[in-house]
Motif scaffolding. Structure first.
Motif, PDB file in Angstrom:
ATOM      1  N   ILE A   9       0.747  -1.437   0.061  1.00  0.00           N
ATOM      2  CA  ILE A   9      -0.188   0.166  -0.009  1.00  0.00           C
ATOM      3  C   ILE A   9       1.126   1.419   0.118  1.00  0.00           C
ATOM      4  CG2 ILE A   9      -1.486   0.820   1.233  1.00  0.00           C
ATOM      5  CD1 ILE A   9      -2.769  -1.203   2.810  1.00  0.00           C
ATOM      6  N   GLU A  10      -0.090   1.793  -1.152  1.00  0.00           N
ATOM      7  CA  GLU A  10       1.878   3.601  -0.814  1.00  0.00           C
ATOM      8  C   GLU A  10       1.817   4.487   0.075  1.00  0.00           C
ATOM      9  OE1 GLU A  10       3.048   4.781  -3.525  1.00  0.00           O
ATOM     10  OE2 GLU A  10       2.987   2.785  -4.182  1.00  0.00           O
ATOM     11  N   TYR A  11       1.263   4.721   0.809  1.00  0.00           N
ATOM     12  CA  TYR A  11       1.021   5.518   1.914  1.00  0.00           C
ATOM     13  C   TYR A  11       1.907   5.111   2.965  1.00  0.00           C
ATOM     14  CZ  TYR A  11      -2.671   4.704   5.618  1.00  0.00           C
ATOM     15  OH  TYR A  11      -3.387   4.288   6.235  1.00  0.00           O
ATOM     16  N   PRO A  12       1.845   3.489   3.619  1.00  0.00           N
ATOM     17  CA  PRO A  12       2.303   2.892   4.836  1.00  0.00           C
ATOM     18  C   PRO A  12       4.191   2.779   4.114  1.00  0.00           C
ATOM     19  CG  PRO A  12       0.310   1.979   4.672  1.00  0.00           C
ATOM     20  CD  PRO A  12       0.970   2.847   2.760  1.00  0.00           C
ATOM     21  N   LYS A  13       4.273   2.823   2.672  1.00  0.00           N
ATOM     22  CA  LYS A  13       5.102   2.376   1.486  1.00  0.00           C
ATOM     23  C   LYS A  13       5.861   3.681   2.119  1.00  0.00           C
ATOM     24  CE  LYS A  13       7.808   1.881  -2.590  1.00  0.00           C
ATOM     25  NZ  LYS A  13       6.938   1.858  -3.846  1.00  0.00           N
ATOM     26  N   GLU A  14       5.469   4.988   1.726  1.00  0.00           N
ATOM     27  CA  GLU A  14       6.361   6.559   1.981  1.00  0.00           C
ATOM     28  C   GLU A  14       6.320   6.761   3.257  1.00  0.00           C
ATOM     29  OE1 GLU A  14       6.850   8.398  -0.719  1.00  0.00           O
ATOM     30  OE2 GLU A  14       5.929   6.554  -1.646  1.00  0.00           O
ATOM     31  N   GLY A  15       5.591   5.974   4.275  1.00  0.00           N
ATOM     32  CA  GLY A  15       6.172   5.933   6.144  1.00  0.00           C
ATOM     33  C   GLY A  15       7.801   5.576   5.751  1.00  0.00           C
ATOM     34  N   LEU A  16       7.611   4.545   5.109  1.00  0.00           N
ATOM     35  CA  LEU A  16       8.654   3.610   6.084  1.00  0.00           C
ATOM     36  C   LEU A  16       9.984   3.942   5.479  1.00  0.00           C
ATOM     37  CD1 LEU A  16      10.122   1.007   6.706  1.00  0.00           C
ATOM     38  CD2 LEU A  16       9.154  -0.266   4.458  1.00  0.00           C
ATOM     39  N   LEU A  17       9.906   4.387   3.870  1.00  0.00           N
ATOM     40  CA  LEU A  17      10.669   5.502   2.633  1.00  0.00           C
ATOM     41  C   LEU A  17      11.290   6.083   3.715  1.00  0.00           C
ATOM     42  CD1 LEU A  17      10.536   3.834  -1.132  1.00  0.00           C
ATOM     43  CD2 LEU A  17      11.893   3.266   1.015  1.00  0.00           C
ATOM     44  N   GLY A  18       9.782   7.516   4.033  1.00  0.00           N
ATOM     45  CA  GLY A  18      10.426   8.072   4.741  1.00  0.00           C
ATOM     46  C   GLY A  18      11.750   8.880   5.865  1.00  0.00           C
ATOM     47  N   TYR A  19      10.503   8.101   6.891  1.00  0.00           N
ATOM     48  CA  TYR A  19      11.844   7.445   7.862  1.00  0.00           C
ATOM     49  C   TYR A  19      12.931   6.587   7.779  1.00  0.00           C
ATOM     50  CZ  TYR A  19      14.258   4.936  11.704  1.00  0.00           C
ATOM     51  OH  TYR A  19      14.308   3.505  12.489  1.00  0.00           O
ATOM     52  N   LEU A  20      13.671   6.035   6.344  1.00  0.00           N
ATOM     53  CA  LEU A  20      14.641   5.182   6.221  1.00  0.00           C
ATOM     54  C   LEU A  20      15.733   6.049   5.327  1.00  0.00           C
ATOM     55  CD1 LEU A  20      13.390   1.407   5.722  1.00  0.00           C
ATOM     56  CD2 LEU A  20      14.407   1.904   7.340  1.00  0.00           C
ATOM     57  N   GLU A  21      14.741   6.579   4.924  1.00  0.00           N
ATOM     58  CA  GLU A  21      16.165   7.464   4.199  1.00  0.00           C
ATOM     59  C   GLU A  21      15.912   9.325   4.297  1.00  0.00           C
ATOM     60  OE1 GLU A  21      13.729   7.597  -0.365  1.00  0.00           O
ATOM     61  OE2 GLU A  21      14.186   5.725  -0.595  1.00  0.00           O
ATOM     62  N   GLY A  22      15.090   9.348   6.006  1.00  0.00           N
ATOM     63  CA  GLY A  22      15.616  10.150   6.230  1.00  0.00           C
ATOM     64  C   GLY A  22      15.527  11.467   5.674  1.00  0.00           C
ATOM     65  N   ASP A  23      14.201  11.858   4.929  1.00  0.00           N
ATOM     66  CA  ASP A  23      13.745  12.664   4.337  1.00  0.00           C
ATOM     67  C   ASP A  23      12.857  13.580   4.719  1.00  0.00           C
ATOM     68  OD1 ASP A  23      15.376  11.853   2.205  1.00  0.00           O
ATOM     69  OD2 ASP A  23      13.138  10.958   1.342  1.00  0.00           O
ATOM     70  N   GLY A  24      12.921  14.053   6.620  1.00  0.00           N
ATOM     71  CA  GLY A  24      12.368  14.620   7.139  1.00  0.00           C
ATOM     72  C   GLY A  24      11.712  13.825   8.148  1.00  0.00           C
ATOM     73  N   ALA A  25      10.689  14.605   8.382  1.00  0.00           N
ATOM     74  CA  ALA A  25       9.915  14.181   9.365  1.00  0.00           C
ATOM     75  C   ALA A  25       8.010  13.975   8.812  1.00  0.00           C
ATOM     76  CB  ALA A  25       9.568  14.869  11.119  1.00  0.00           C
ATOM     77  N   LEU A  26       8.136  14.417   8.010  1.00  0.00           N
ATOM     78  CA  LEU A  26       6.925  14.802   6.379  1.00  0.00           C
ATOM     79  C   LEU A  26       7.129  14.365   5.815  1.00  0.00           C
ATOM     80  CD1 LEU A  26       3.471  15.523   6.839  1.00  0.00           C
ATOM     81  CD2 LEU A  26       4.030  17.814   7.133  1.00  0.00           C
ATOM     82  N   THR A  27       5.720  13.215   5.234  1.00  0.00           N
ATOM     83  CA  THR A  27       5.158  12.686   4.063  1.00  0.00           C
ATOM     84  C   THR A  27       4.281  13.255   3.232  1.00  0.00           C
ATOM     85  OG1 THR A  27       7.753  11.271   4.222  1.00  0.00           O
ATOM     86  CG2 THR A  27       5.723  11.211   2.286  1.00  0.00           C
ATOM     87  N   GLU A  28       4.380  14.369   2.173  1.00  0.00           N
ATOM     88  CA  GLU A  28       2.800  14.638   1.849  1.00  0.00           C
ATOM     89  C   GLU A  28       2.529  13.272   0.641  1.00  0.00           C
ATOM     90  OE1 GLU A  28       3.139  18.590   1.054  1.00  0.00           O
ATOM     91  OE2 GLU A  28       1.812  18.549   2.654  1.00  0.00           O
ATOM     92  N   HIS A  29       1.425  12.471   0.471  1.00  0.00           N
ATOM     93  CA  HIS A  29       1.553  11.485  -0.164  1.00  0.00           C
ATOM     94  C   HIS A  29      -0.012  11.596  -1.508  1.00  0.00           C
ATOM     95  CE1 HIS A  29       0.449   7.689  -2.459  1.00  0.00           C
ATOM     96  NE2 HIS A  29       1.600   7.801  -2.749  1.00  0.00           N
ATOM     97  N   GLY A  30       0.165  11.876  -2.671  1.00  0.00           N
ATOM     98  CA  GLY A  30      -1.685  12.210  -3.273  1.00  0.00           C
ATOM     99  C   GLY A  30      -1.315  13.873  -3.006  1.00  0.00           C
ATOM    100  N   TRP A  31      -1.140  14.516  -2.826  1.00  0.00           N
ATOM    101  CA  TRP A  31      -1.283  15.899  -3.469  1.00  0.00           C
ATOM    102  C   TRP A  31      -0.675  16.353  -3.959  1.00  0.00           C
ATOM    103  CZ3 TRP A  31      -4.784  17.132   0.659  1.00  0.00           C
ATOM    104  CH2 TRP A  31      -5.172  16.960   1.964  1.00  0.00           C
ATOM    105  N   GLU A  32      -1.424  17.886  -5.478  1.00  0.00           N
ATOM    106  CA  GLU A  32      -1.152  17.885  -6.480  1.00  0.00           C
ATOM    107  C   GLU A  32      -0.251  18.973  -5.873  1.00  0.00           C
ATOM    108  OE1 GLU A  32      -4.609  19.326  -9.148  1.00  0.00           O
ATOM    109  OE2 GLU A  32      -4.781  17.292  -8.477  1.00  0.00           O
TER     110      GLU A  32
END
Length: 91
Positions: free
Chosen positions: A68-91
């Motif tokens: 599922i995309e949004y859990p994947k984004e949370g996992l990768l956001g943490y592992l890749e250290g891209d900051g504390a927040l990911t916005e997913h699916g927004w234009e």
């Protein structure tokens, strides 16, 4: 954790590691909070098979294609250290 995965985690062993603000549709958006559990009691099992196809262990380099995309984004956001927040699916 107990209800869905059959494990107990003391809150002292949880650390918030990432947040995902996910736009699912024009009328539904979600906020997912991702925690790192450093210790738990019990063996993880799928306790909601009617809602979850499987509970499996994967390396981050070998995630299943149907994740599922949004859990994947949370996992990768943490592992890749891209900051504390990911916005997913927004234009």
């Amino acid at each position: 954790m107990e209800e869905e995965a059959g494990v107990s985690v003391d809150p002292d062993h949880l650390r918030l590691v990432h947040v995902v603000h996910h736009k699912q549709s024009d009328t539904i958006d979600r906020i997912g909070f991702f925690f790192l559990a450093t210790d738990w009691v019990g063996e993880p099992v799928n306790r909601e098979p009617d809602k979850c196809l499987a509970l499996e262990w994967h390396t981050v380099h070998d995630l299943p294609e149907d994740i599922i995309e949004y859990p994947k984004e949370g996992l990768l956001g943490y592992l890749e250290g891209d900051g504390a927040l990911t916005e997913h699916g927004w234009e």
